[in-house]
Write a protein that holds these residues in place. Sequence first.
Motif, PDB file in Angstrom:
ATOM      1  N   MET A   1      13.215  -0.374  14.556  1.00 55.31           N
ATOM      2  CA  MET A   1      12.140  -1.332  14.296  1.00 55.31           C
ATOM      3  C   MET A   1      11.208  -0.771  13.224  1.00 55.31           C
ATOM      4  SD  MET A   1       9.258  -2.861  16.899  1.00 55.31           S
ATOM      5  CE  MET A   1      10.441  -3.794  17.812  1.00 55.31           C
ATOM      6  N   ALA A   2      10.865  -1.633  12.259  1.00 63.30           N
ATOM      7  CA  ALA A   2       9.967  -1.174  11.194  1.00 63.30           C
ATOM      8  C   ALA A   2       8.572  -0.917  11.742  1.00 63.30           C
ATOM      9  CB  ALA A   2       9.898  -2.223  10.091  1.00 63.30           C
ATOM     10  N   THR A   3       7.918   0.080  11.231  1.00 62.90           N
ATOM     11  CA  THR A   3       6.578   0.446  11.680  1.00 62.90           C
ATOM     12  C   THR A   3       5.580   0.231  10.550  1.00 62.90           C
ATOM     13  OG1 THR A   3       7.460   2.099  13.185  1.00 62.90           O
ATOM     14  CG2 THR A   3       5.123   2.279  12.588  1.00 62.90           C
ATOM     15  N   TRP A   4       4.576  -0.599  10.853  1.00 64.19           N
ATOM     16  CA  TRP A   4       3.511  -0.827   9.862  1.00 64.19           C
ATOM     17  C   TRP A   4       2.547   0.347   9.893  1.00 64.19           C
ATOM     18  CZ3 TRP A   4       2.666  -5.047   6.545  1.00 64.19           C
ATOM     19  CH2 TRP A   4       3.583  -6.087   6.665  1.00 64.19           C
ATOM     20  N   ASN A   5       2.061   0.722   8.728  1.00 59.56           N
ATOM     21  CA  ASN A   5       1.055   1.770   8.591  1.00 59.56           C
ATOM     22  C   ASN A   5      -0.261   1.117   8.223  1.00 59.56           C
ATOM     23  OD1 ASN A   5      -0.211   4.224   8.292  1.00 59.56           O
ATOM     24  ND2 ASN A   5       0.486   4.545   6.202  1.00 59.56           N
ATOM     25  N   GLY A   6      -1.313   1.402   8.977  1.00 64.22           N
ATOM     26  CA  GLY A   6      -2.594   0.768   8.714  1.00 64.22           C
ATOM     27  C   GLY A   6      -3.724   1.766   8.560  1.00 64.22           C
ATOM     28  N   VAL A   7      -4.710   1.431   7.711  1.00 71.00           N
ATOM     29  CA  VAL A   7      -5.873   2.290   7.510  1.00 71.00           C
ATOM     30  C   VAL A   7      -7.126   1.433   7.438  1.00 71.00           C
ATOM     31  CG1 VAL A   7      -4.567   4.056   6.270  1.00 71.00           C
ATOM     32  CG2 VAL A   7      -5.708   2.246   4.978  1.00 71.00           C
ATOM     33  N   ILE A   8      -8.245   2.010   7.836  1.00 73.14           N
ATOM     34  CA  ILE A   8      -9.555   1.472   7.501  1.00 73.14           C
ATOM     35  C   ILE A   8      -9.874   1.967   6.094  1.00 73.14           C
ATOM     36  CG2 ILE A   8     -12.000   1.414   8.080  1.00 73.14           C
ATOM     37  CD1 ILE A   8     -10.280  -0.016  10.108  1.00 73.14           C
TER      38      ILE A   8
END
Length: 902
Positions: A1-8
Amino acid sequence: MATWNGVITNAGNSLLNEWVNEKTLNFDSAAAGQGTVAAAAMMAQTALVNEKQTASLLGGERVSSGIRLKLRIAAPNTAYTLNQFRVSASVDGGASAMIALFQLEQGVPIPSKTESPDFVYTFYALISCSNTGTWTVTVDTSACVTQSDMSAAIAEAVKTKQDKIMVKGLLLGDGNGNISAAVAGKDYGYPLATGSGAPTDTTEGTAGQHYYDGATGKEYVCNGKDSSGKYQWKLSGASDAADLTYNGESLGTFLDGVSVDLDTLSKGLDGSKPLTGKTDPTSSTKGSVGQSYLNTDTMQTFYCTAANDQTGVYTWEKPKGGGVSPQLEVSVATGSAITCTNGETTLTGTSVGGKCVFDLPGYGTWSLYATLNGQTTATETVVVDQVKQYAVTLSYFAATLTVTAESGAVVTAALGTKQYTGTCGSNGKCALTVNYAGTYSVTATKSGVSSSTASASVSTSGGSYTATVKFCTLTVTIDSGSTVKAVNGSTTLTATSSGTAKFYLPNTGTWSVTATKNGETATGSVACSSYTGYTLELSYVKVFGVCWNYNAQSTALTRLKKSTDPNGLVNVDITTNPAPAIGTGAGSSPFDNYLPWSGMDEYNIINNAVSYKKGQSGFSRSSYDTVVFIPEYYFRIIDDAANKKRYFYIADKAKSGFTKHPGSGKYVGRYNTISGHYSKTGAAPLVNLTRASARSGARGKGSKWSEYDFASWCAVWLLYLVEFSDWDSQSKIGRGYVDGNSSAISSGGTDSMTYHTGRAAGTNGKTAVQYRHIENPYGNVFEFIDGINFSDGTVYVCLNPASYADDTAANYTNIGSKIQSDGYITAIGVAAAMPWAFFPTGVGGSETTYIPDYAYCSSGWRVLFVGGGWSLGGYAGLFYFYAGNTSSVTLSDVGARLLFHP
């Protein structure tokens, strides 16, 4: 499963910091886009790389780790690959900024509205924060539908459809296009009646009909009416263990004493649970009235119409309409011949009106394709795991995607779950036939290493498309047959060179390379940071060179590179010039990384043996003789008389066409010789001595000692010339102690310097200089050079220290004739027997032209001293050549330097 990378983001952090001051944070908008940035650069972004469409904000909720927002996008006009989501926010109505950025490297294919009009993609964005202050969301109402609108739409649709149906109730088809009213209990299970409380004998029902008691959660089944007309209801199976008895006691009590899976037991007794098997049910197949049974091999459905638990006889019947099977509706061009198979059973059909429906006889994975007019569609697969209608579309669409990678690379083009692969030919290209429009993600692998990723957008009109992917490679040039190792951290790659060795690098970073052959080793390193081709040239023998245009007045020589050496000998490119130090300041030289220069260091000689090296415990410049090692090296000098050019080459190891320099491999005194014939710091130079007395004083120290001789002096000047590429040593290193001085300075004037080459602090011309730790190679006092005699202009040289003597040609070799006039040197001879020898053959230059050091000559037997004294000014230098005095001369500004032969 693809994993999203998120940042503030950085802007988001500012918003959150402002929000804590009892203000309201509002999530204003969201958008989706294509393209990525490096993970380390995400926080600094203020916008998407390529914003493709607005995303609808559908609401938010507080969760334990922060705020979770619901985003949604619909199919856009043009397909693209989704890589990024942004969420923008503001505080108390201020300026809106991107608070969070979410990124997925491989991306999600988003179809166009034409391809998939009903497509939606929902994304949940988590904004991690601990603040529990006020926050709001600007909801996109265009993406929502109210309950009243939906109810009205359903009512209208039902009204228009129901007006066309002439038969009431549930309908039953006979397979020939005719319908009739279905019979409950035969063609389908009875509707489930509900109520609050158990049914009574007055609760109406039909045999086989079920009733659900909402108050207790128990379910009942009707057995019809008795002779008095009362309805008979009983529990449908067991709702819980308390409803059953066993051997005169509650089953619940009995089950407390046995280890039985209550959940499995209750489900097995539940007559409402559908049964399955690979054969048809028989009269002994236990069931409850109204219960269904599915033969998973034939997909035939049965219903239980009578059950007698006491006799163990059960009646199972097929519905009048036949079995209920999963269906597969295929959409493809009319007239297409369709093949559908699960590997065991093959079904065929023909598309009519663009459709073909298959009743599938079993579960599993079914593959299908179609042909029409010599064309074949791509093969699609459908996983069938329940009774329902599945739909698939087949297309005769085809486009050519040509991928450029490298010969032998395996190429993959992916569009969602659809993949196409191929292998690049000798031209490094691979042509793939793809059957779907959309944006493909293209990669390649070779030698177990992945390439960069490229995108190729294939339009619905078909045609030809291209994509290029690259590998991170390192090509090492080294002698054929060499074993080459490239190391990065724990990763080691090995290859055998065929003149070059090419590595496909799985990691970025600095790769250290070692090549070995026949006991020789060559090393180097390359910093590899991107998908491109890196190169490294190694050589077991490193060759450096300069060219002197002796027809020109300039003191500068031309530094030779691999591409500019007409003799093809140089294999190391030197691209920067040395920078000598002043005082304790820093200096540098590209030659610090290469032998023989890098091996020139200070050592102590104790009891006629090489001892401590500078930096080791025990090393002392004042207690012991201190010398500088001249590592063995090889040279070649080529004179191009026709073009008036002379080429000087130095190799760090033996090489065909090169000769070991006879003055190398020796230890030269660091200092001018002091009283007692020592090379130590802190004392005045020993002067007013003849060359013979300097010679005997050196020999008196031991059999391995001699006075500084002609061969070693020539070895040092050749090292200097190739390093600095200029005859003017005074302008490159420092003038030396030569200007307006009245006496010599003591040894040790450069001891405080931290770099090996340059001049001591103070006025240039009044301070000591050093070249690679050799202090005052010119200036301060002249130095006798042994092993060379002159008879008028004839030059005699001896290489055996035991045979050194004055005023004689015995044991000496005649190497040519020097000039017999005084002046600044303009030319030097070339001795066939000793091409490394320096002797002037022309004068008439100046302090700034040709070889800008002075030469003196006289008739008769003469000796040589070099360098220049404390007041010689611009006459002095590394190449100052004084052959004007007899062997008996003693002068207050002429001294000596020691030489140790290991």
